[in-house]
Design an enzyme around this catalytic site. Structure first.
Site, PDB file in Angstrom:
ATOM      1  N   ASP A 261       0.047   1.858   8.446  1.00  0.00           N
ATOM      2  CA  ASP A 261      -0.582   1.129   9.552  1.00  0.00           C
ATOM      3  C   ASP A 261       0.205   1.251  10.854  1.00  0.00           C
ATOM      4  O   ASP A 261      -0.348   1.015  11.931  1.00  0.00           O
ATOM      5  CB  ASP A 261      -0.721  -0.367   9.204  1.00  0.00           C
ATOM      6  CG  ASP A 261      -1.669  -0.605   8.042  1.00  0.00           C
ATOM      7  OD1 ASP A 261      -2.192   0.381   7.497  1.00  0.00           O
ATOM      8  OD2 ASP A 261      -1.877  -1.770   7.683  1.00  0.00           O
TER       9      ASP A 261
ATOM     10  N   GLY B 211       0.822  -1.214   0.000  1.00  0.00           N
ATOM     11  CA  GLY B 211       0.000   0.000   0.000  1.00  0.00           C
ATOM     12  C   GLY B 211       0.851   1.257   0.000  1.00  0.00           C
ATOM     13  O   GLY B 211       1.941   1.283   0.575  1.00  0.00           O
TER      14      GLY B 211
ATOM     15  N   LYS C 253       8.084   0.648   5.590  1.00  0.00           N
ATOM     16  CA  LYS C 253       6.960   1.478   5.148  1.00  0.00           C
ATOM     17  C   LYS C 253       5.645   0.917   5.632  1.00  0.00           C
ATOM     18  O   LYS C 253       5.502  -0.305   5.693  1.00  0.00           O
ATOM     19  CB  LYS C 253       6.976   1.512   3.608  1.00  0.00           C
ATOM     20  CG  LYS C 253       5.751   2.077   2.979  1.00  0.00           C
ATOM     21  CD  LYS C 253       5.103   1.142   1.950  1.00  0.00           C
ATOM     22  CE  LYS C 253       4.351   0.003   2.572  1.00  0.00           C
ATOM     23  NZ  LYS C 253       3.520  -0.772   1.656  1.00  0.00           N
ATOM     24  N   THR C 254       4.707   1.679   5.976  1.00  0.00           N
ATOM     25  CA  THR C 254       3.281   1.361   6.095  1.00  0.00           C
ATOM     26  C   THR C 254       2.594   2.401   6.977  1.00  0.00           C
ATOM     27  O   THR C 254       3.062   2.713   8.074  1.00  0.00           O
ATOM     28  CB  THR C 254       2.943  -0.053   6.630  1.00  0.00           C
ATOM     29  OG1 THR C 254       1.512  -0.164   6.685  1.00  0.00           O
ATOM     30  CG2 THR C 254       3.511  -0.386   7.992  1.00  0.00           C
TER      31      THR C 254
ATOM     32  N   ASP D 190       4.817  -7.680   5.111  1.00  0.00           N
ATOM     33  CA  ASP D 190       4.793  -8.721   4.076  1.00  0.00           C
ATOM     34  C   ASP D 190       5.864  -8.475   3.016  1.00  0.00           C
ATOM     35  O   ASP D 190       6.539  -9.403   2.564  1.00  0.00           O
ATOM     36  CB  ASP D 190       3.412  -8.768   3.403  1.00  0.00           C
ATOM     37  CG  ASP D 190       2.352  -9.350   4.336  1.00  0.00           C
ATOM     38  OD1 ASP D 190       2.716 -10.181   5.188  1.00  0.00           O
ATOM     39  OD2 ASP D 190       1.174  -8.967   4.217  1.00  0.00           O
TER      40      ASP D 190
ATOM     41  N   ARG E  94       1.401  -5.844  -5.028  1.00  0.00           N
ATOM     42  CA  ARG E  94       1.460  -6.741  -3.869  1.00  0.00           C
ATOM     43  C   ARG E  94       1.898  -8.170  -4.222  1.00  0.00           C
ATOM     44  O   ARG E  94       1.621  -9.097  -3.472  1.00  0.00           O
ATOM     45  CB  ARG E  94       0.083  -6.810  -3.202  1.00  0.00           C
ATOM     46  CG  ARG E  94      -0.337  -5.553  -2.473  1.00  0.00           C
ATOM     47  CD  ARG E  94      -1.494  -5.809  -1.546  1.00  0.00           C
ATOM     48  NE  ARG E  94      -2.006  -4.593  -0.948  1.00  0.00           N
ATOM     49  CZ  ARG E  94      -1.500  -4.031   0.146  1.00  0.00           C
ATOM     50  NH1 ARG E  94      -0.477  -4.572   0.742  1.00  0.00           N
ATOM     51  NH2 ARG E  94      -2.023  -2.913   0.624  1.00  0.00           N
TER      52      ARG E  94
HETATM   53  P1  FBP Z   1       0.705  -2.049   3.580  1.00  0.00           P
HETATM   54  O1  FBP Z   1       0.670  -2.955   4.769  1.00  0.00           O
HETATM   55  O2  FBP Z   1       1.177  -2.690   2.359  1.00  0.00           O
HETATM   56  O3  FBP Z   1       1.458  -0.794   3.891  1.00  0.00           O
HETATM   57  O4  FBP Z   1      -0.767  -1.570   3.251  1.00  0.00           O
HETATM   58  C1  FBP Z   1      -1.599  -1.121   4.241  1.00  0.00           C
HETATM   59  C2  FBP Z   1      -2.969  -0.728   3.783  1.00  0.00           C
HETATM   60  O5  FBP Z   1      -3.016   0.655   3.510  1.00  0.00           O
HETATM   61  C3  FBP Z   1      -3.983  -1.121   4.841  1.00  0.00           C
HETATM   62  O6  FBP Z   1      -4.144  -0.107   5.790  1.00  0.00           O
HETATM   63  C4  FBP Z   1      -5.203  -1.419   4.011  1.00  0.00           C
HETATM   64  O7  FBP Z   1      -6.058  -2.343   4.622  1.00  0.00           O
HETATM   65  C5  FBP Z   1      -4.638  -1.992   2.754  1.00  0.00           C
HETATM   66  O8  FBP Z   1      -3.369  -1.415   2.610  1.00  0.00           O
HETATM   67  C6  FBP Z   1      -5.478  -1.720   1.552  1.00  0.00           C
HETATM   68  O9  FBP Z   1      -4.933  -2.391   0.475  1.00  0.00           O
HETATM   69  P2  FBP Z   1      -5.190  -2.019  -1.036  1.00  0.00           P
HETATM   70  O10 FBP Z   1      -4.318  -0.844  -1.343  1.00  0.00           O
HETATM   71  O11 FBP Z   1      -4.713  -3.225  -1.751  1.00  0.00           O
HETATM   72  O12 FBP Z   1      -6.634  -1.710  -1.202  1.00  0.00           O
END
Ligand code: FBP
Length: 559
Positions: free
Chosen positions: A206, A82, A203-204, A177, A146
């Protein structure tokens, strides 16, 4: 040339600050190695899976000393998972370090995430390209994805592509991941004596990729400030019209760090924390009763409005839901490969699923609204995660709270009026222009990643510590990726993964919420943080998150 806003134009001229030793320049820093490390759990399994990158020491860059290699080194970079504010600055830091070390060095960006290195899709980053993206949000310079890297075939193709571009190191910018990917790739490259090093960057938005060595994942600072601005605006609206309850779901796939931080910044009436729900073994009905009791309490004071924050990952923390989702994950891992299942109607799928669940999970599944059932059966992401951003928990809770309030009305325990608004704040924050903190932190992470490469290290995560202090006091170094790993069940199998950091209920951040939330529930203590400021007094522009400040204060007390 694409038109840009006046703010973006000014921002492009911002020179991010470099962490402590790194400010001496890539050609004037020295590496120090610490004690050997182990993994956070499942040591034997992790050691067996990663014999070539396991037990490496923690790395740190000292202030001076020119001992890094200056030979020509091309690097490939991947943005993974993300989006998070600051990704472009990681690349800018990496680019500047690499070009300062040797002008002949080249940086190749793999397009669309990890699949880019397998498919040989890349872009050579030039001065002109880089300058257009400095201090901007988003991952659009090369895109993200991803794809999970775990198969021999993928690694072989990646090696072929790297050889054709004379790439000697790969930097993977990602969350737990993606950095698990980085570790698998580092191990494979080392095992096969390819001479290609792999470094990760944390990165994230979250905020769940953190531990003793990694204080914060980039993007969390900007994203939470962006959500806090939006929630502050909604609080003003609610406080003005006094007629709606706003149920706001906040991104953060698993851990509730985003929700907790934003709550501390804005002081809403209700804040749910997934980890607390799990620890207290709260059922969906108990959560609904808790929310309804606060709504009734406020109504008794004539306040038929309020703000409730709901973490995106809540659903997986509710014990009965967790059991059901785990069973669904295992079931779907098999059913998704079955062509006859794909051809079933939605109703037929529900019947089949229910017939394979245990009694309690089947009953729970049947009790859910159709939309939620369908959302729970959607494809898992390539890492086996439920796509919680697609599950409308805020709407489920509104529906159930409204029913509970109706019941309470009949019993005479609620006399108010419940009008709702549902929101989901997620994508709004992931590509915001990085705050000064994220701009500096990310630039340092990227610059530091190249310093790790020049030191000949592989299987490390770029780390910058002491981040609540001015950048000149930040400490740059590297943490072995295996140090953060454990075994978890994914797609129905046990796999090595980086351990997520969940909200600690005995930690200072949750305690700060716990101490004040009843007061915030009854009274109107809303804070309206306003927009991120990039220029102006340091006390407004450079302050980082409450979470980081509280955690660092506690870390200092424990020293
Ligand atoms: P990462 O763990 O890859 O940083 O992504 C986090 C996130 O933003 C979550 O908060 C959210 O649930 C998810 O990605 C959404 O994924 P997508 O971008 O595939 O809709």
């Amino acid at each position: 040339m694409r038109e840009i806003s006046p703010l973006q134009k000014e921002r492009q001229n911002y020179q991010p600050k470099l962490a402590g030793a790194l400010a001496n320049g890539i050609n004037n820093i020295k590496l120090a190695l610490g004690e050997k490390t182990s993994s956070v759990a499942n040591q034997e399994e992790i050691k067996e899976l990663f014999p070539n990158v396991f037990s490496k020491p923690i790395a740190k860059f000292d202030t001076v000393g020119a001992d890094l290699s200056t030979e020509v080194k091309n690097v490939g970079v991947i943005l993974s998972g993300g989006q998070a504010p600051g990704g472009h600055n990681v690349i800018a830091g990496l680019y500047d370090a690499l070009k300062t070390a040797n002008k002949e060095n080249k940086l190749f960006g793999f397009l669309g995430g990890p699949s880019g290195i397998v498919d040989g899709k890349y872009l050579e980053i030039t001065d002109e390209i880089m300058d257009n993206y400095r201090n901007t949000g988003g991952f659009d310079i090369i895109g993200s994805g991803r794809t999970k890297l775990e198969e021999e075939k993928q690694f072989e193709k990646a090696l072929e592509v790297c050889k054709s571009l004379n790439i000697k190191a790969i930097v993977i910018i990602g969350g737990d991941d993606s950095n698990t990917n980085a570790c698998l790739l580092a191990e494979w490259m080392a095992k096969n004596n390819t001479g290609i090093n792999v470094i990760g960057c944390p990165k994230t938005i979250d905020g769940d990729l953190k531990n003793d060595q990694i204080e914060i994942s980039f993007g969390f600072d900007t994203a939470t400030k962006t959500y806090a601005e939006l929630i502050g605006n909604i609080q003003r609206d609610a406080n003005s019209a006094k007629k709606y309850w706003h149920f706001i779901k906040l991104m953060g796939r698993s851990a509730s760090h985003v929700c907790l931080e934003v709550a501390l910044q804005t002081q809403p009436n209700i804040t749910l924390i997934g980890e607390e729900v799990e620890a207290k073994k709260q059922s969906l009905d108990e959560i609904v009763s808790y929310m309804a009791s606060i709504i009734a309490l406020r109504a008794s004071k004539g306040k038929n409005f309020g703000i409730a924050l709901i973490p995106e990952g809540l659903i997986e923390f509710i014990p009965e839901m967790k059991v059901m989702i785990a069973a669904l994950n295992d079931l779907l891992a098999v059913l998704e490969k079955d062509a006859t299942y794909q051809e079933l109607t939605q109703e037929q799928k529900y019947t089949l699923i229910v017939s394979k669940l245990d009694e309690a999970s089947a009953k729970l599944f049947n009790s859910l609204p159709s939309a939620i059932k369908a959302q729970l059966l959607m494809d898992r992401d390539p890492h086996g995660n439920v796509q919680v951003s697609k599950i409308e928990t805020e709407k489920l809770l509104i529906e159930m709270v409204a029913q509970k309030l109706e019941k309470m009305k009949k019993e005479g325990t609620y006399t108010g009026k419940f009008a709702d608004q549902a929101h989901f704040f997620g994508y709004e924050g992931r590509c915001a222009a990085p705050s000064n903190f994220d701009a500096d932190y990310c630039y340092s992470l990227g610059y530091n990643a190249f310093a790790l490469i020049q030191s000949g290290l592989t299987g490390y995560l770029s780390s910058i510590k002491n981040t609540t202090k001015p950048a000149s006091e930040w400490v740059a170094g590297g943490v072995p990726l295996t140090m953060m790993m454990n075994m978890e069940r994914r797609h129905g199998e046990m796999k090595p993964v980086i351990k997520k950091a969940l909200v600690e209920l005995d930690g200072p951040v949750f305690k700060a919420l716990e101490a004040k939330r009843q007061k915030w529930a009854e009274n109107d203590c809303f804070i309206f943080p306003g927009a991120i400021q990039y220029f102006g007094p340091s006390c407004v522009c450079d302050v980082t998150t409450i979470t980081l400040q509280l955690e660092q204060e506690k870390a200092l007390v424990n020293v």
